[in-house]
Design an enzyme around this catalytic site. Structure first.
Site, PDB file in Angstrom:
ATOM      1  N   GLU A 145       0.836  -1.202   0.000  1.00 49.51           N
ATOM      2  CA  GLU A 145       0.000   0.000   0.000  1.00 49.51           C
ATOM      3  C   GLU A 145       0.871   1.253   0.000  1.00 49.51           C
ATOM      4  O   GLU A 145       0.475   2.295  -0.520  1.00 49.51           O
ATOM      5  CB  GLU A 145      -0.943  -0.005   1.211  1.00 49.51           C
ATOM      6  CG  GLU A 145      -2.149   0.913   1.036  1.00 49.51           C
ATOM      7  CD  GLU A 145      -3.218   0.699   2.085  1.00 49.51           C
ATOM      8  OE1 GLU A 145      -4.325   0.267   1.718  1.00 49.51           O
ATOM      9  OE2 GLU A 145      -2.947   0.964   3.279  1.00 49.51           O
ATOM     10  N   HIS A 172       6.312 -27.079   3.296  1.00 51.38           N
ATOM     11  CA  HIS A 172       5.486 -28.145   2.731  1.00 51.38           C
ATOM     12  C   HIS A 172       4.434 -27.583   1.782  1.00 51.38           C
ATOM     13  O   HIS A 172       3.461 -28.271   1.449  1.00 51.38           O
ATOM     14  CB  HIS A 172       4.832 -28.941   3.860  1.00 51.38           C
ATOM     15  CG  HIS A 172       5.836 -29.610   4.751  1.00 51.38           C
ATOM     16  ND1 HIS A 172       6.299 -30.898   4.533  1.00 51.38           N
ATOM     17  CD2 HIS A 172       6.506 -29.159   5.843  1.00 51.38           C
ATOM     18  CE1 HIS A 172       7.188 -31.208   5.463  1.00 51.38           C
ATOM     19  NE2 HIS A 172       7.334 -30.171   6.265  1.00 51.38           N
ATOM     20  N   LYS A 195     -13.811   1.507  -4.394  1.00 52.98           N
ATOM     21  CA  LYS A 195     -14.832   1.944  -3.431  1.00 52.98           C
ATOM     22  C   LYS A 195     -15.888   2.811  -4.112  1.00 52.98           C
ATOM     23  O   LYS A 195     -17.087   2.676  -3.842  1.00 52.98           O
ATOM     24  CB  LYS A 195     -14.177   2.726  -2.280  1.00 52.98           C
ATOM     25  CG  LYS A 195     -13.344   1.878  -1.340  1.00 52.98           C
ATOM     26  CD  LYS A 195     -13.076   2.576  -0.015  1.00 52.98           C
ATOM     27  CE  LYS A 195     -12.104   3.702  -0.146  1.00 52.98           C
ATOM     28  NZ  LYS A 195     -11.647   4.220   1.165  1.00 52.98           N
TER      29      LYS A 195
END
Length: 549
Positions: free
Chosen positions: A355, A387, A515
């Site tokens: 960000e 893993h 947004k």
């Protein structure tokens, strides 16, 4: 801050030439050439954090050019500009002063000629008093019972920082149970509310404006849930506190403004855990431990601000990272903590770095097209990652520099668990740096009694090229102090890279468009009418949603 295109510096040109000179030199070669490589390429902080960057494709010439780059990009003056309250976040006309939140010396820090430290200290004192009342049981809910559970409702920096730290410091937690709700998906708040009792639950609503869509949607649902049980509006004030500056809306919600904790526009969300946003941390581990967290960060701030570049840990990590991305072609960095308590650490700095430095426009407003800015940050705790995705790190076609983080002392010294964990921590960086040659693979087969003719087809698959860059960060023990220092170290690494990239690291305009469009779409979802106001893909998705819901 000066606006300097890094590619126009002499140091950048020197680094490009140097890259060609080093192109056939491996990490293995560098260790053969430099007998004291560990001593020469490691730094310590406060005798509690060791940073070993020796397993990178760098030599002293690389470091010299990188340091020259920092100087040509005016890093020193940029640091002072940040620490002294200049408005270096120019697109929002704001100072950047998360360092003031943990300024334990109380040296004045001026913004627009006004010392911010009295206000910082006043909020800390208010937080301390509030924590004492909640933790001691003095504060009572609507039926007269003490608080047992705290639910922090926020998103982004108002959630991820406090959640990361409370998880990292679980060995220091008191009797209060902490919960974090961020996602606007109703599942998140619904599942959390199933775990708590309205009579003994305190909600912290973390929103500077008290208008953040996700946070206020969740806060309203929590309020409805409480009042369904309490059946009295006065109960809200006994079960909600606000981390906000919007007193009018806080009061309208039903929260006593005496239980509103403010912070300032010079605190960015992803750097806000040191502020009132960290109230959940202080409630979880106690205010003295919260102060120790601030102390650790402050000590790292002092180190970053005053230590010469040759011994400066955040600056060194930033420069080595920049070398790996802009000259060696890496596009991602993995953060791999060998400590289960740090299981959200990579996610926190995924936000912190991406960000901050995920920008394509420089400080002059020009599109950046000839160098790479912030890398993709990701990671999981070891040994789980071994893993899962380490296969690609070891034998994939993508270069992935890694930060390995581990404590020397465990909070849970069960049997030989910690030795096994740390043996993997040490082994992975050794394997990534030095690999395994075809000859070594063949020798292993011969030792096992196999004929080379029988195994020749499998040999190539067991070769490890090595030459994969890593940093090893060994912490004496994860405590509030060392965690504060570790977080501040990464914060300053991000800052240094942003200065050199010639970008604004403390805004986040990239989150706005989605947004805005969501706010436009939301009213379209209230009925069953087909939409045709978007592109064909978005129209098709919305219309199918309406059919299926």
């Amino acid at each position: 801050m000066k606006n300097i295109n890094p590619t126009h510096t002499q140091a950048w040109k020197s680094l490009e030439a140097h890259k060609a000179e080093l192109s056939n030199t491996t990490i293995q070669d560098l260790f053969k050439q430099e007998k004291n490589r560990f001593d020469d390429y490691s730094l310590t902080f406060n005798n509690q954090i060791l940073v070993d960057f020796s397993k990178n494709n760098i030599n002293q010439t690389t470091l010299s050019h990188l340091r020259q780059l920092a100087q040509e990009c005016a890093l020193d003056s940029a640091k002072e500009a940040m620490f002294t309250g200049e408005k270096i976040n120019r697109t929002e006309n704001r100072a950047v002063l998360h360092t003031a939140l943990r300024n334990r010396t109380n040296t004045p820090v001026l913004v627009d000629g006004k010392d911010v430290m009295p206000e910082v200290n006043a909020v800390l004192a208010k937080m301390k008093d509030f924590c004492q009342r909640i933790i001691s049981g003095e504060w009572k809910g609507y039926t007269g019972k003490a608080i047992t559970d705290v639910v922090n409702i926020g998103i982004g920096g108002s959630d991820l920082g406090p959640y990361t730290v409370t998880e990292a410091l679980r060995p220091y937690k008191n009797h209060l149970n902490m919960h974090f709700v961020s996602n606007v998906d109703g599942t998140h708040i619904a599942e959390t509310l199933k775990k708590v009792n309205p009579e003994t639950t305190l909600f912290l609503v973390a929103s500077k404006t008290f208008t953040t869509q996700e946070t206020m949607t969740n806060a309203q649902s929590a309020r409805d849930w409480l009042l369904k049980a309490a059946k009295d509006e006065s109960a809200v004030a006994k079960h909600f506190a606000a981390l906000s500056t919007n007193a009018k809306d806080v009061e309208k919600f039903g929260i006593d403004t005496n239980n509103m904790f403010e912070f300032w526009d010079w605190v960015g969300g992803r750097y806000s855990l040191w502020s009132a946003i960290g109230l959940s941390i202080a409630l979880s581990i106690g205010f003295e431990n919260f102060e120790a967290l601030l102390n650790g960060a402050h000590e790292m701030d002092k180190h970053f601000r005053s230590t010469p570049i040759e011994q400066n840990i955040p600056t060194t990590l930033a420069l080595v990272g920049l070398w790996n991305t802009n000259f060696l072609g890496a596009q991602t960095e993995a953060i791999l903590p060998y400590d289960q308590y740090l299981h959200r650490f990579a996610a926190y700095f995924q936000q912190g770095n991406m960000e901050s430095n995920g920008k394509y426009v420089d400080r002059d407003g020009n599109v950046i097209n000839n160098y790479q800015t912030g890398p993709i940050i990701w990671g999981e705790p070891g040994t789980n990652g071994q893993h899962a995705f380490y296969q690609l790190i070891h034998q994939g076609t993508t270069l992935i520099p890694c930060d390995f983080i581990a404590p020397a002392q465990s909070h849970n010294p069960l049997a030989d668990h910690h030795n096994k964990l740390l043996s993997n921590f040490f082994a992975q960086t050794e394997a990534l740096a030095f690999g395994k040659t075809k000859e070594e693979v063949e020798a292993e087969f011969i030792k096992a009694g196999k004929s080379l003719d029988d195994v020749k087809n499998i040999v190539p698959f067991k070769v490890f090229t090595g030459n994969k860059p890593t940093n090893s960060i060994l912490v004496q023990k994860i405590t509030p102090f060392t965690l504060g220092a570790l977080i501040a170290m990464y914060e300053h690494k991000i800052f240094v890279q942003g200065v050199i990239f010639n970008i604004f690291s403390f805004d986040q305009w990239g989150v706005e468009l989605g947004k805005q469009l969501a706010n436009r779409i939301l009213p379209e979802l209230t009925d069953s009418e087909k939409v045709a106001s978007h592109d064909s893909s978005t129209n098709g998705l919305i219309n199918q949603f309406k059919t299926w819901r």
